[in-house]
Design a protein around this motif. Structure first.
Motif, PDB file in Angstrom:
ATOM      1  N   THR A  92      32.850  47.907  43.240  1.00  0.00           N
ATOM      2  CA  THR A  92      32.817  46.413  43.493  1.00  0.00           C
ATOM      3  C   THR A  92      33.448  45.693  42.329  1.00  0.00           C
ATOM      4  OG1 THR A  92      30.768  46.667  44.580  1.00  0.00           O
ATOM      5  CG2 THR A  92      31.371  44.374  43.655  1.00  0.00           C
ATOM      6  N   SER A 140      37.127  43.370  43.168  1.00  0.00           N
ATOM      7  CA  SER A 140      37.078  42.096  42.467  1.00  0.00           C
ATOM      8  C   SER A 140      38.282  41.883  41.671  1.00  0.00           C
ATOM      9  CB  SER A 140      35.940  41.788  41.691  1.00  0.00           C
ATOM     10  OG  SER A 140      34.749  42.115  42.591  1.00  0.00           O
ATOM     11  N   GLU A 141      38.422  42.616  40.881  1.00  0.00           N
ATOM     12  CA  GLU A 141      39.595  42.692  39.862  1.00  0.00           C
ATOM     13  C   GLU A 141      40.972  42.730  40.659  1.00  0.00           C
ATOM     14  OE1 GLU A 141      39.307  45.820  36.881  1.00  0.00           O
ATOM     15  OE2 GLU A 141      37.534  45.058  36.063  1.00  0.00           O
ATOM     16  N   ARG A 166      41.422  42.013  43.720  1.00  0.00           N
ATOM     17  CA  ARG A 166      41.597  40.738  44.686  1.00  0.00           C
ATOM     18  C   ARG A 166      42.222  39.612  43.569  1.00  0.00           C
ATOM     19  NH1 ARG A 166      36.361  41.782  47.930  1.00  0.00           N
ATOM     20  NH2 ARG A 166      37.247  42.586  49.829  1.00  0.00           N
TER      21      ARG A 166
END
Length: 55
Positions: free
Chosen positions: A31, A35-36, A38
């Motif tokens: 996750t 996130s990084e 994105r």
């Protein structure tokens, strides 16, 4: 392996939990990587940046 796992989520649309299990990563770790990725994909002006190596 990290790049393939992130691509499986972002590009192929697979669920994070399934990909984490397949690659034997902890779900929270995958996750965070997603996130990084994105955050790195969007430039300050809202335009996508060129792709970069996530590893």
């Amino acid at each position: 392996m990290r790049e393939f796992a992130v691509a499986a989520v972002l590009e192929a649309g697979h669920r994070e939990a399934d990909v984490a299990r397949l690659f034997r990563f902890t779900p929270w770790q995958l996750t965070a990587w997603v996130s990084e990725a994105r955050a790195a994909a969007v430039a300050p002006g809202g335009r996508p940046q060129p792709r970069r190596n996530l590893g």
